[in-house]
Design a protein around this motif. Sequence first.
Motif, PDB file in Angstrom:
ATOM      1  N   LEU A 170       4.301  12.602  10.851  1.00 55.34           N
ATOM      2  CA  LEU A 170       4.400  11.756   9.623  1.00 55.34           C
ATOM      3  C   LEU A 170       3.338  12.179   8.397  1.00 55.34           C
ATOM      4  CD1 LEU A 170       4.574   8.277  11.474  1.00 55.34           C
ATOM      5  CD2 LEU A 170       6.194   9.222  10.004  1.00 55.34           C
ATOM      6  N   ALA A 171       2.222  12.606   8.975  1.00 53.74           N
ATOM      7  CA  ALA A 171       1.162  13.179   7.944  1.00 53.74           C
ATOM      8  C   ALA A 171       1.849  14.390   7.346  1.00 53.74           C
ATOM      9  CB  ALA A 171       0.086  13.447   8.610  1.00 53.74           C
ATOM     10  N   ALA A 172       2.653  15.312   7.963  1.00 60.64           N
ATOM     11  CA  ALA A 172       3.104  16.332   7.441  1.00 60.64           C
ATOM     12  C   ALA A 172       4.296  16.125   6.713  1.00 60.64           C
ATOM     13  CB  ALA A 172       3.559  17.398   8.477  1.00 60.64           C
ATOM     14  N   ALA A 173       5.243  15.121   6.905  1.00 62.80           N
ATOM     15  CA  ALA A 173       6.294  14.624   6.166  1.00 62.80           C
ATOM     16  C   ALA A 173       5.869  14.136   4.771  1.00 62.80           C
ATOM     17  CB  ALA A 173       7.199  13.786   6.877  1.00 62.80           C
ATOM     18  N   HIS A 184       0.776  -1.012   0.071  1.00 66.28           N
ATOM     19  CA  HIS A 184      -0.054  -0.141  -0.159  1.00 66.28           C
ATOM     20  C   HIS A 184       0.785   1.186   0.024  1.00 66.28           C
ATOM     21  CE1 HIS A 184      -2.480   3.303   1.626  1.00 66.28           C
ATOM     22  NE2 HIS A 184      -3.560   2.523   1.307  1.00 66.28           N
ATOM     23  N   PRO A 185       0.516   2.276  -0.847  1.00 65.29           N
ATOM     24  CA  PRO A 185       1.661   3.240  -0.888  1.00 65.29           C
ATOM     25  C   PRO A 185       1.833   4.145   0.488  1.00 65.29           C
ATOM     26  CG  PRO A 185      -0.492   3.652  -2.228  1.00 65.29           C
ATOM     27  CD  PRO A 185      -0.595   2.282  -1.925  1.00 65.29           C
ATOM     28  N   LEU A 186       0.797   4.413   1.049  1.00 64.12           N
ATOM     29  CA  LEU A 186       1.096   5.039   2.423  1.00 64.12           C
ATOM     30  C   LEU A 186       1.743   4.463   3.355  1.00 64.12           C
ATOM     31  CD1 LEU A 186       0.982   7.687   3.736  1.00 64.12           C
ATOM     32  CD2 LEU A 186      -1.417   7.192   4.448  1.00 64.12           C
ATOM     33  N   ARG A 242       5.627   3.960   2.716  1.00 61.70           N
ATOM     34  CA  ARG A 242       6.163   5.201   3.026  1.00 61.70           C
ATOM     35  C   ARG A 242       6.353   5.399   4.373  1.00 61.70           C
ATOM     36  NH1 ARG A 242       7.566   4.274  -1.405  1.00 61.70           N
ATOM     37  NH2 ARG A 242       7.430   5.873  -3.385  1.00 61.70           N
ATOM     38  N   LEU A 243       5.144   5.137   5.102  1.00 59.45           N
ATOM     39  CA  LEU A 243       5.264   5.489   6.702  1.00 59.45           C
ATOM     40  C   LEU A 243       6.472   4.732   7.414  1.00 59.45           C
ATOM     41  CD1 LEU A 243       1.491   5.273   7.601  1.00 59.45           C
ATOM     42  CD2 LEU A 243       2.847   7.254   7.695  1.00 59.45           C
ATOM     43  N   LEU A 244       6.499   3.243   7.002  1.00 57.51           N
ATOM     44  CA  LEU A 244       7.436   2.512   7.385  1.00 57.51           C
ATOM     45  C   LEU A 244       9.132   3.003   6.924  1.00 57.51           C
ATOM     46  CD1 LEU A 244       8.290   0.471   9.334  1.00 57.51           C
ATOM     47  CD2 LEU A 244       7.973  -1.281   7.085  1.00 57.51           C
ATOM     48  N   ALA A 245       9.137   3.408   5.816  1.00 58.62           N
ATOM     49  CA  ALA A 245      10.303   3.838   5.338  1.00 58.62           C
ATOM     50  C   ALA A 245      10.538   5.224   6.157  1.00 58.62           C
ATOM     51  CB  ALA A 245      10.210   4.178   3.801  1.00 58.62           C
TER      52      ALA A 245
END
Length: 198
Positions: free
Chosen positions: A39-42, A18-20, A23-26
Amino acid sequence: MPPTTPSSSSRALRTLAHPLRSRLLAELRVHGGATATELAAALDSNTGATSYHLRRLEEAGLVQDTGTGTGRRRVWSAVPDADRPGVLGVGLGVAGGGDDDLDEEDARAADWLAMDYLAHFGERAEAWLRDRPDWEDTWQQACGLEDHTVQVTGEQLTAMRAELLEVLERYRRVGQGNPQARRVVVYTCALPLPASRP
């Protein structure tokens, strides 16, 4: 016959496709603990979606609540084992590694994750090329893209990969506590070349 319960690695693989979430884990792996708001802002997302997907990653054993937040501001971090290549499939050990044990759904998730991983690598490489002039000469000379051609059997390639992973593990936290140290991501990607021209 009732369906089998997916293994923990299978669950992690499907969750990450899943794309988000990928990216969250990365983001947590590279930059350390953060709240859903940070994380949302980043990642240019919203806090609600970020919180939801963090909980899915937690259920798959990929992220954890550090317990250091206050009130509803939970601080999340990547689970330590999730930092290791192959655990996520993003070390291309699973995602693109030809694991015969993958069922059809796992295989689709692995293929998606491999493509997402390559896109993420491209973004990071482009960012480095753009920002390179802002770094000191030592960093400019040591970082960046390069390739090396070797001639090996499949068994020798496996041994070489194991040796490279040993070196990376040895340097994993060698700079910890040193103010001059920076986090560096090292990508490895062995690709077979076509047969020689006749």
